[in-house]
Design a protein around this motif. Sequence first.
Motif, mmCIF file in Angstrom:
data_model
loop_
_atom_site.group_PDB
_atom_site.id
_atom_site.type_symbol
_atom_site.label_atom_id
_atom_site.label_comp_id
_atom_site.label_asym_id
_atom_site.label_seq_id
_atom_site.Cartn_x
_atom_site.Cartn_y
_atom_site.Cartn_z
ATOM 1 N N MET A 142 0.849 -1.172 0.000
ATOM 2 C CA MET A 142 0.000 0.000 0.000
ATOM 3 C C MET A 142 0.900 1.243 0.000
ATOM 4 O O MET A 142 1.930 1.257 0.656
ATOM 5 C CB MET A 142 -0.873 -0.023 1.257
ATOM 6 C CG MET A 142 -1.609 1.268 1.520
ATOM 7 S SD MET A 142 -2.617 1.212 3.014
ATOM 8 C CE MET A 142 -4.185 0.895 2.273
ATOM 9 N N LYS A 143 0.478 2.250 -0.737
ATOM 10 C CA LYS A 143 1.217 3.505 -0.749
ATOM 11 C C LYS A 143 0.689 4.421 0.355
ATOM 12 O O LYS A 143 -0.498 4.399 0.666
ATOM 13 C CB LYS A 143 1.065 4.203 -2.100
ATOM 14 C CG LYS A 143 1.782 3.491 -3.221
ATOM 15 C CD LYS A 143 1.675 4.275 -4.496
ATOM 16 C CE LYS A 143 2.423 3.575 -5.612
ATOM 17 N NZ LYS A 143 2.302 4.308 -6.866
ATOM 18 N N VAL A 144 1.581 5.220 0.911
ATOM 19 C CA VAL A 144 1.182 6.158 1.952
ATOM 20 C C VAL A 144 0.124 7.117 1.429
ATOM 21 O O VAL A 144 -0.818 7.468 2.137
ATOM 22 C CB VAL A 144 2.403 6.919 2.511
ATOM 23 C CG1 VAL A 144 1.983 8.062 3.407
ATOM 24 C CG2 VAL A 144 3.301 5.968 3.277
ATOM 25 N N SER A 145 0.243 7.525 0.169
ATOM 26 C CA SER A 145 -0.737 8.453 -0.401
ATOM 27 C C SER A 145 -2.144 7.856 -0.415
ATOM 28 O O SER A 145 -3.133 8.587 -0.375
ATOM 29 C CB SER A 145 -0.324 8.870 -1.816
ATOM 30 O OG SER A 145 -0.208 7.731 -2.651
ATOM 31 N N GLU A 146 -2.265 6.536 -0.442
ATOM 32 C CA GLU A 146 -3.573 5.876 -0.357
ATOM 33 C C GLU A 146 -4.044 5.778 1.091
ATOM 34 O O GLU A 146 -5.232 5.757 1.365
ATOM 35 C CB GLU A 146 -3.499 4.459 -0.944
ATOM 36 C CG GLU A 146 -3.123 4.415 -2.397
ATOM 37 C CD GLU A 146 -2.714 3.020 -2.865
ATOM 38 O OE1 GLU A 146 -2.632 2.847 -4.086
ATOM 39 O OE2 GLU A 146 -2.468 2.123 -2.025
ATOM 40 N N PHE A 147 -3.106 5.701 2.007
ATOM 41 C CA PHE A 147 -3.403 5.536 3.426
ATOM 42 C C PHE A 147 -3.858 6.853 4.058
ATOM 43 O O PHE A 147 -4.806 6.890 4.841
ATOM 44 C CB PHE A 147 -2.154 4.989 4.119
ATOM 45 C CG PHE A 147 -2.383 4.478 5.499
ATOM 46 C CD1 PHE A 147 -3.159 3.361 5.733
ATOM 47 C CD2 PHE A 147 -1.798 5.112 6.578
ATOM 48 C CE1 PHE A 147 -3.365 2.878 7.007
ATOM 49 C CE2 PHE A 147 -1.983 4.637 7.855
ATOM 50 C CZ PHE A 147 -2.770 3.520 8.078
ATOM 51 N N ILE A 148 -3.166 7.941 3.713
ATOM 52 C CA ILE A 148 -3.537 9.255 4.248
ATOM 53 C C ILE A 148 -4.906 9.635 3.701
ATOM 54 O O ILE A 148 -5.183 9.507 2.513
ATOM 55 C CB ILE A 148 -2.472 10.314 3.895
ATOM 56 C CG1 ILE A 148 -1.194 9.992 4.669
ATOM 57 C CG2 ILE A 148 -2.964 11.725 4.204
ATOM 58 C CD1 ILE A 148 -0.034 10.892 4.378
ATOM 59 N N GLY A 149 -5.769 10.061 4.608
ATOM 60 C CA GLY A 149 -7.133 10.422 4.235
ATOM 61 C C GLY A 149 -8.146 9.321 4.516
ATOM 62 O O GLY A 149 -9.351 9.558 4.438
ATOM 63 N N MET A 150 -7.675 8.106 4.844
ATOM 64 C CA MET A 150 -8.610 7.019 5.149
ATOM 65 C C MET A 150 -9.399 7.352 6.410
ATOM 66 O O MET A 150 -8.884 7.965 7.333
ATOM 67 C CB MET A 150 -7.863 5.696 5.359
ATOM 68 C CG MET A 150 -7.346 5.086 4.089
ATOM 69 S SD MET A 150 -6.493 3.510 4.392
ATOM 70 C CE MET A 150 -7.889 2.422 4.594
ATOM 71 N N LYS A 151 -10.660 6.920 6.428
ATOM 72 C CA LYS A 151 -11.480 7.100 7.623
ATOM 73 C C LYS A 151 -11.010 6.165 8.721
ATOM 74 O O LYS A 151 -10.606 5.032 8.461
ATOM 75 C CB LYS A 151 -12.946 6.834 7.322
ATOM 76 C CG LYS A 151 -13.620 7.959 6.586
ATOM 77 C CD LYS A 151 -15.117 7.735 6.550
ATOM 78 C CE LYS A 151 -15.772 8.972 5.990
ATOM 79 N NZ LYS A 151 -17.209 8.950 6.220
ATOM 80 N N VAL A 152 -11.094 6.657 9.948
ATOM 81 C CA VAL A 152 -10.705 5.884 11.118
ATOM 82 C C VAL A 152 -11.965 5.630 11.950
ATOM 83 O O VAL A 152 -12.757 6.547 12.188
ATOM 84 C CB VAL A 152 -9.660 6.639 11.965
ATOM 85 C CG1 VAL A 152 -9.284 5.841 13.213
ATOM 86 C CG2 VAL A 152 -8.426 6.966 11.126
#
Length: 168
Positions: free
Chosen positions: A1-11
Amino acid sequence: MKVSEFIGMKVIDIEARDVGKVEDLGVTIKESLVEQIFISIGSTFGKKYFAVRTDDIAAIGDYVQVKFDSETLKNMVKTDKLDDLAPKEQRFNSLEGKVVLTREGVEIGKIQDLVIDPEGSIIHNVVITMGGTFNRKHFHISNNDISEIGDYMILKLSKEQIEEIAIS
């Protein structure tokens, strides 16, 4: 997974309630580690931040689920500034766009992204782009290819070695 895909994910929390979103990651490139996840809550004008260790993550899929319940999250220390949680140089957003130099000091490109294993907290590769809009290439390096990171990233690789591994 790329960090750019991870940032912005809902928690979400362990009770399946909305918590916030992933704002940034605390990283140590030289050791290939993701150490913290910074989560933002609230609106644009009333945003607050808190950090969780990677051990505090229960699951990562379409959402990031933390191991805490709503009561525990309510009592966590929150701050108005992300800088209060970790210095800028220890966060991914400060690495993105950083100029990358060869071992001879030649500018070769910029850091674009990181490839991570979010469950293992491991950074597998740094993604670097080079070239202009119409001739853009990218290549991946590991932490073993990095000599120094400061205002710039200096690689242990020569320009010729990089040109061999770069792809369109």
